[in-house]
Design an enzyme around this catalytic site. Structure first.
Site, short mmCIF file in Angstrom:
data_model
loop_
_atom_site.label_atom_id
_atom_site.label_comp_id
_atom_site.label_asym_id
_atom_site.label_seq_id
_atom_site.Cartn_x
_atom_site.Cartn_y
_atom_site.Cartn_z
N THR A 41 -3.25 7.51 -2.77
CA THR A 41 -2.14 7.51 -1.82
C THR A 41 -1.05 6.55 -2.25
O THR A 41 0.14 6.85 -2.15
CB THR A 41 -2.66 7.13 -0.41
OG1 THR A 41 -3.58 8.14 0.02
CG2 THR A 41 -1.54 7.04 0.59
N GLY A 72 -2.23 12.06 9.69
CA GLY A 72 -1.26 13.05 10.19
C GLY A 72 -1.66 14.39 9.62
O GLY A 72 -1.65 14.58 8.40
N ALA A 96 -12.91 9.63 3.55
CA ALA A 96 -14.29 10.06 3.37
C ALA A 96 -15.21 8.88 3.05
O ALA A 96 -16.33 8.80 3.53
CB ALA A 96 -14.37 11.12 2.27
N SER A 154 4.05 15.66 1.34
CA SER A 154 3.57 15.48 2.71
C SER A 154 4.69 15.04 3.65
O SER A 154 4.43 14.67 4.79
CB SER A 154 2.46 14.43 2.74
OG SER A 154 2.95 13.19 2.31
N GLU A 207 -5.47 -18.35 28.79
CA GLU A 207 -5.60 -19.12 30.03
C GLU A 207 -4.63 -20.30 30.04
O GLU A 207 -4.00 -20.59 31.07
CB GLU A 207 -7.03 -19.64 30.18
CG GLU A 207 -8.12 -18.57 30.20
CD GLU A 207 -8.71 -18.32 28.82
OE1 GLU A 207 -7.93 -18.26 27.83
OE2 GLU A 207 -9.94 -18.20 28.71
N GLU A 218 -5.40 4.35 6.48
CA GLU A 218 -4.39 5.41 6.55
C GLU A 218 -4.58 6.50 5.51
O GLU A 218 -3.68 7.29 5.26
CB GLU A 218 -2.97 4.79 6.43
CG GLU A 218 -2.61 3.86 7.56
CD GLU A 218 -1.12 3.89 7.90
OE1 GLU A 218 -0.40 4.81 7.45
OE2 GLU A 218 -0.67 2.98 8.62
#
EC number: 1.1.1.193
Lengths: 317, 317
Positions: free
Chosen positions: B191, B149, B253, B163, B46, B246
């Site tokens: 990962t 993905g 899970a 991957s 604002e 990610e």
């Protein structure tokens, strides 16, 4: 022609050993005859449409998804001859008939009798509508659709095999229509033992459309089932132009590994299963690059809460 | 209001500890001021829009996605007071501020100073645009998006972990925009070890938008990473209202099992992998009925050859 192609769909899964042709006669802006190849292959679409049109075929334009047949058969008349005799003025053909017994001779016969012939309108769409016939002519095998009901994460069952139900009633009804559009349905031995599928068509008015039931197995099939020992054996199946493979994972993988799947029909439910049975087993993929460029999305829509995903192969078969 | 909600998106992932509000001033049919909460939370939307509007705020209508603040802060003025002083004629508010320090008092202050106030226009859409703030206020934890993905069959990698790449450049660019819209990104230890992801924003002009990097691990995080030991610990994260998870499969899970995922962001490539790494591990699902009714498709579109699928939770959180 789009209407003729739509009509051709009515004979799909019924018309073998003949292609599921669609035909439309138009005179003075009105449809005067419609036909599609009937159960068992006769009458042909053109003969049926002519019978409807009667005298009004004279001077009409015919739209037909496949070149009218020219070869003599004990089972019925030659459509090219029938159309010429009826005084049809113009015949628009989507696809030239690859069968060497016709292969341009039907069109030539019509031209020789003063009929205007145009060939090639919506040929791709017509070939897709008669894909079983086209593959039978060009590759000597049926058109194969792989159907799976999948979770978002690609599972077809819980780890203990329970799979009722992943998809909803709208998706299952659609799958039953697809069964009715195929000459035969195939599952693997594991699926037969686990689910005991009836593989019938449970839709009002279509109960009699249950296709033949095939089992991919090394053993003996139970009563009412035909056996094939390997995916490649589908080429030898008599009167099967459209084959629906319904799983499980090993059977799906066997057909993919043999490069014998032309169309993917996935019913994707908005659920996550996590650990469970995968929809597709080992397809022998060596690297990711080899997985790309093989499938093209050709249809998707919602069926209740589930999404239908249809892919067709992009690579030359 | 739709324009104000769109403006609010510009502050998403930047505005914490304040909500990413959007604001628009309209006078005589013209937009005379636009604002969104700036980096670090100040100025408020604002205040920014008022600064643009200057004298033209007098007699104008303001559209603001959240009730103007009323509480005193050493960091800036009270927006409700600012707007009343500027002579704004009418204020249309999407969402009442659940923060107890305002919670209706901002609207009351405006009314007490002769301003017409309307509340509730597009409240659901505004709540979705400020979902991190809303969840922080109502559940005391960030809004969590799970991004994966995936192949058609739900795989995120070959069996050996490769991957790169399943999805194409358009999908990856979209995923980088999503990173920029989150305060923090989280991956699992597996990962990190397998892919060594940079988790930065590799888009021209957005390089400085790299969010904080979190690691779900029992061990010690490497330099530049913050550790959480369990999904539930996200509630304690300071200045994280929007969290992007990610993967990999175990991390996905763990968050699903803890019922801490609000939105699924799936990039689905038209490839089949077969045997490979699943996108989602064991979520502790006891039966299929429990999997249903939890996710609703809220967006889908093509990104190159890939399909974006966005689902949001349907169950009350």
């Amino acid at each position: 022609m789009a209407a003729a192609i739509a009509l051709s769909g009515r004979g799909r899964g019924l018309s073998t050993p003949n292609p599921n042709v669609g035909c439309l006669f138009v005179r003075d802006g009105h449809v005067v005859g419609r036909g599609w190849t009937q159960k068992g292959g006769r009458p042909h679409a053109e003969a049926q449409a002519l019978e409807q049109a009667m005298d009004r075929a004279h001077g009409a334009t015919a739209y037909v998804t496949l070149e009218p047949c020219f070869h003599l058969s004990p089972r019925g008349p030659r459509c090219a001859d029938l159309m010429a005799r009826a005084g049809v003025r113009r015949v628009v053909i989507a696809l030239r008939d690859p069968d060497p017994r016709t292969d341009g001779q039907g069109a030539q016969w019509l031209r020789d009798h003063g009929v205007i012939v145009e060939m090639g309108l919506m040929a791709d769409e017509a070939a897709r509508a008669m894909s079983g016939f086209v593959l039978r002519q060009t590759l000597g095998r049926p058109h194969v659709t792989l159907k799976l009901g999948l979770s978002l994460d690609g599972r077809i069952a819980l780890a203990d095999g329970r799979s009722r139900w992943i998809t909803g009633p709208d998706a299952r009804a659609h799958a039953h229509v697809e069964r009715a559009r195929h000459d035969a349905i195939l599952v693997g031995g594991g699926t037969l033992r686990a689910d005991g599928p009836r593989l019938d068509v449970r839709l009002p008015g279509l109960e009699d459309r249950a296709p033949r039931r095939l089992l991919l197995t090394r053993g003996d099939p139970p009563a009412g089932w035909e056996k094939i020992g390997a995916p490649e054996e589908i080429a030898a199946l008599d009167r099967v132009d459209h084959l629906l493979v319904e799983g499980g994972a090993g059977t799906a993988a066997a057909f993919l590994r043999a490069d014998l799947v032309d169309r993917l029909l996935f019913y994707r439910a908005p659920v996550i299963i996590g650990e469970g049975l995968a929809g597709i087993g080992d397809i022998g993929l060596a690297d990711l690059a080899a997985a790309h460029g093989r499938w093209r999305s050709c249809d998707t829509r919602m069926l209740g809460a589930d999404r239908l995903e249809v892919y067709e192969r992009t690579r030359s078969a």
